[in-house]
Design a protein around this motif. Sequence first.
Motif, PDB file in Angstrom:
ATOM      1  N   LEU A   1       0.844  -1.204   0.000  1.00 42.55           N
ATOM      2  CA  LEU A   1       0.000   0.000   0.000  1.00 42.55           C
ATOM      3  C   LEU A   1       0.873   1.246   0.000  1.00 42.55           C
ATOM      4  CD1 LEU A   1      -2.806   1.274   0.249  1.00 42.55           C
ATOM      5  CD2 LEU A   1      -2.591   1.099   2.734  1.00 42.55           C
ATOM      6  N   LEU A   2       1.913   1.197   0.829  1.00 39.77           N
ATOM      7  CA  LEU A   2       2.830   2.348   0.882  1.00 39.77           C
ATOM      8  C   LEU A   2       3.521   2.561  -0.468  1.00 39.77           C
ATOM      9  CD1 LEU A   2       4.421   1.825   4.437  1.00 39.77           C
ATOM     10  CD2 LEU A   2       2.916   3.686   3.710  1.00 39.77           C
ATOM     11  N   ALA A   3       3.873   1.433  -1.063  1.00 35.09           N
ATOM     12  CA  ALA A   3       4.516   1.539  -2.396  1.00 35.09           C
ATOM     13  C   ALA A   3       3.547   2.173  -3.390  1.00 35.09           C
ATOM     14  CB  ALA A   3       4.948   0.147  -2.858  1.00 35.09           C
ATOM     15  N   ALA A   4       2.297   1.727  -3.315  1.00 27.30           N
ATOM     16  CA  ALA A   4       1.284   2.288  -4.219  1.00 27.30           C
ATOM     17  C   ALA A   4       1.097   3.768  -3.936  1.00 27.30           C
ATOM     18  CB  ALA A   4      -0.026   1.522  -4.045  1.00 27.30           C
ATOM     19  N   LEU A   5       1.087   4.103  -2.673  1.00 22.78           N
ATOM     20  CA  LEU A   5       0.922   5.506  -2.280  1.00 22.78           C
ATOM     21  C   LEU A   5       2.090   6.340  -2.729  1.00 22.78           C
ATOM     22  CD1 LEU A   5      -0.995   7.334  -0.654  1.00 22.78           C
ATOM     23  CD2 LEU A   5       0.400   6.854   1.357  1.00 22.78           C
ATOM     24  N   ASN A   6       3.257   5.738  -2.678  1.00 19.37           N
ATOM     25  CA  ASN A   6       4.464   6.432  -3.111  1.00 19.37           C
ATOM     26  C   ASN A   6       4.418   6.701  -4.611  1.00 19.37           C
ATOM     27  OD1 ASN A   6       7.009   7.557  -2.668  1.00 19.37           O
ATOM     28  ND2 ASN A   6       8.048   5.624  -3.161  1.00 19.37           N
ATOM     29  N   TYR A   7       4.026   5.686  -5.361  1.00 18.13           N
ATOM     30  CA  TYR A   7       3.912   5.887  -6.838  1.00 18.13           C
ATOM     31  C   TYR A   7       2.878   6.921  -7.136  1.00 18.13           C
ATOM     32  CZ  TYR A   7       7.012   2.074  -8.236  1.00 18.13           C
ATOM     33  OH  TYR A   7       8.113   1.299  -8.470  1.00 18.13           O
TER      34      TYR A   7
ATOM     35  N   GLY B   1      -5.219  -2.984   8.764  1.00 16.38           N
ATOM     36  CA  GLY B   1      -5.918  -2.524   9.949  1.00 16.38           C
ATOM     37  C   GLY B   1      -6.877  -1.399   9.597  1.00 16.38           C
ATOM     38  N   ALA B   2      -7.503  -0.849  10.549  1.00 18.34           N
ATOM     39  CA  ALA B   2      -8.532   0.172  10.306  1.00 18.34           C
ATOM     40  C   ALA B   2      -7.922   1.420   9.683  1.00 18.34           C
ATOM     41  CB  ALA B   2      -9.233   0.495  11.623  1.00 18.34           C
ATOM     42  N   ASP B   3      -6.801   1.833  10.265  1.00 16.91           N
ATOM     43  CA  ASP B   3      -6.149   3.037   9.741  1.00 16.91           C
ATOM     44  C   ASP B   3      -5.631   2.811   8.322  1.00 16.91           C
ATOM     45  OD1 ASP B   3      -4.726   3.696  13.048  1.00 16.91           O
ATOM     46  OD2 ASP B   3      -6.655   4.303  12.135  1.00 16.91           O
ATOM     47  N   ALA B   4      -4.953   1.707   8.147  1.00 18.28           N
ATOM     48  CA  ALA B   4      -4.393   1.379   6.833  1.00 18.28           C
ATOM     49  C   ALA B   4      -5.496   1.204   5.800  1.00 18.28           C
ATOM     50  CB  ALA B   4      -3.545   0.126   6.944  1.00 18.28           C
ATOM     51  N   LYS B   5      -6.589   0.648   6.257  1.00 18.55           N
ATOM     52  CA  LYS B   5      -7.698   0.430   5.350  1.00 18.55           C
ATOM     53  C   LYS B   5      -8.281   1.764   4.904  1.00 18.55           C
ATOM     54  CE  LYS B   5     -11.066  -3.151   4.704  1.00 18.55           C
ATOM     55  NZ  LYS B   5     -11.727  -4.305   5.329  1.00 18.55           N
ATOM     56  N   GLY B   6      -8.264   2.742   5.814  1.00 18.45           N
ATOM     57  CA  GLY B   6      -8.745   4.062   5.448  1.00 18.45           C
ATOM     58  C   GLY B   6      -7.891   4.674   4.362  1.00 18.45           C
ATOM     59  N   VAL B   7      -6.568   4.488   4.529  1.00 18.33           N
ATOM     60  CA  VAL B   7      -5.622   5.010   3.521  1.00 18.33           C
ATOM     61  C   VAL B   7      -5.838   4.319   2.184  1.00 18.33           C
ATOM     62  CG1 VAL B   7      -3.162   5.189   2.969  1.00 18.33           C
ATOM     63  CG2 VAL B   7      -3.941   5.670   5.272  1.00 18.33           C
ATOM     64  N   TYR B   8      -6.007   2.991   2.303  1.00 17.70           N
ATOM     65  CA  TYR B   8      -6.211   2.191   1.086  1.00 17.70           C
ATOM     66  C   TYR B   8      -7.464   2.631   0.345  1.00 17.70           C
ATOM     67  CZ  TYR B   8      -7.636  -2.006  -1.548  1.00 17.70           C
ATOM     68  OH  TYR B   8      -8.071  -2.862  -2.548  1.00 17.70           O
ATOM     69  N   THR B   9      -8.514   2.836   1.079  1.00 16.98           N
ATOM     70  CA  THR B   9      -9.786   3.231   0.455  1.00 16.98           C
ATOM     71  C   THR B   9      -9.632   4.606  -0.209  1.00 16.98           C
ATOM     72  OG1 THR B   9     -10.916   2.008   2.206  1.00 16.98           O
ATOM     73  CG2 THR B   9     -12.229   3.509   0.874  1.00 16.98           C
ATOM     74  N   ASP B  10      -8.939   5.447   0.509  1.00 25.27           N
ATOM     75  CA  ASP B  10      -8.733   6.805  -0.023  1.00 25.27           C
ATOM     76  C   ASP B  10      -7.910   6.764  -1.300  1.00 25.27           C
ATOM     77  OD1 ASP B  10      -6.758   9.603   0.788  1.00 25.27           O
ATOM     78  OD2 ASP B  10      -8.858   9.655   0.118  1.00 25.27           O
ATOM     79  N   LEU B  11      -6.839   5.983  -1.228  1.00 26.41           N
ATOM     80  CA  LEU B  11      -5.987   5.879  -2.412  1.00 26.41           C
ATOM     81  C   LEU B  11      -6.704   5.220  -3.577  1.00 26.41           C
ATOM     82  CD1 LEU B  11      -3.133   6.376  -3.550  1.00 26.41           C
ATOM     83  CD2 LEU B  11      -2.466   4.140  -2.678  1.00 26.41           C
ATOM     84  N   ALA B  12      -7.465   4.222  -3.213  1.00 20.40           N
ATOM     85  CA  ALA B  12      -8.218   3.517  -4.268  1.00 20.40           C
ATOM     86  C   ALA B  12      -9.211   4.465  -4.928  1.00 20.40           C
ATOM     87  CB  ALA B  12      -8.954   2.318  -3.652  1.00 20.40           C
ATOM     88  N   ASP B  13      -9.826   5.338  -4.159  1.00 16.58           N
ATOM     89  CA  ASP B  13     -10.742   6.316  -4.720  1.00 16.58           C
ATOM     90  C   ASP B  13     -10.004   7.264  -5.649  1.00 16.58           C
ATOM     91  OD1 ASP B  13     -12.808   6.563  -1.672  1.00 16.58           O
ATOM     92  OD2 ASP B  13     -12.922   5.253  -3.458  1.00 16.58           O
TER      93      ASP B  13
END
Lengths: 414, 50
Positions: free
Chosen positions: A333-339, A361-373
């Motif tokens: 996820l961090l790698a994806a966020l970095n790209y 986790g909940a926090d990471a999932k929030g980031v993931y959802t945000d990034l996915a959006d």
Amino acid sequence: MKCMNCGAELTDSAYCPNCGCDVSVQKQAIVLSGLYYNQGLEKAQVRDLSGATDQLKRSLKFNKLNIDARNLLGLVYFETGEVVAALSEWVISKNIQPENNIAADYIRNLQQDSNRLDVINQTIKKYNFALQSCLDGNEDVAVIQLKKILAQNPKLIKGYHLLSLLYIHQGEYEKARRLLKKAIRIDKTNTTTLRFLREVDEQTGVPTTFESHWSLLGSRRAAGNADSESEEQKKRAQVAAYRQGAHHLSVMNLIVGLLVGAAAVWFIFIPARTRAINQAANKKVTEYSSTAADYSAQIASLTAQTTAAQSEAAAANSTATDANNKVGAITTLLAALNYYENGDTATAKTIIAQVDASLLGADAKGVYTDLADRLSYDTTGGTASSGSTTADTKTTEADTTANTENADTTATGD
Amino acid sequence: MINYEEELKKFKPSLDVDEAEGAIYSRDLTDVIDILKEMLKETSEKEKDR
């Protein structure tokens, strides 16, 4: 031999060669003294001490200078416990013939052992006291004293007689019999002993038997008639035959004894030994079984521990794997966020597709959802929806921000 | 049957060692030869008296 009248040495003649005195009677007296001495000696040799005393006294009556008879009489007295009488004879003998006289040795031996002489003297005094007690009617005291006397001087014949008389008077015939048997061993033909024994036999109805094969009355030896001799011969023949048979019998007895011994070993000793060995073996088996059971319990316990440890290890591994997976998901996820932040949305989208959202986790999932959006990535598998407009706006804002930053950087560079 | 009293009377006290000397001195040691001597002596005295 000296003449009784003048003291001259006599010859074979019936008359003294010096004074002419008729010495035939003197010679006869001396011969008779010798004869009685010989008879006394024979009786003394077979322990007929009473008979020996009579004969020796007669011998001395005929010739008081018969030293051998006097010395022997002293010995006989000593053997019956009459020590003073014995000493008297020996002292007289020593006075008659001081040189080469065995009486001197007897006296010296007695005087040297003063302890024994003292003990004998004490026993004599006690005997006199016991006799006086009997005369006074104190029989119990006399019995006690006489027992002590006989323990100290076991040859005092008259001590046995007096004590036996007391026992007979008290009705204790068997005790009297035992004492009289001891007295008989000292003096075989003592008339007092024999009379008391006869009394005991009559009162008890049981004849007294003696251990020695020397007969008390000597009837067989004195009889000497043909019947007894033939009986003796028959008995000797029977004894001889018995002895021959006894040899075979002893061999048979030996063989039977060996067989009995072997049977005893086979039936008694060996089973007992086998039983003991089996018991020991069983005991060992029991011990080993107990030990084996302990070990089995230990093994089971250890196995359970091992299983639990393995389970824990597996759980730990699983947890570690989960953690690793989570870490991997987060890293991805961090790698994806970095790209994405670097503007490489295509790569970011590719990478975010690899992220397993279930591990976050909940926090990471929030980031993931945000990034996915932002990336218009459908986490469920479709394209982006209204939710994605916001994401587009945000993306435009993000591009604007990134361009502004680039412009600033360029201006600074200039 | 033994009579206790009669039998008891036959028992005499013994001499102890201290009395041995007196017993020796009091012994009568006369024998047949002494009697013969006495007889000879009397015979010779009778012959002298004659």
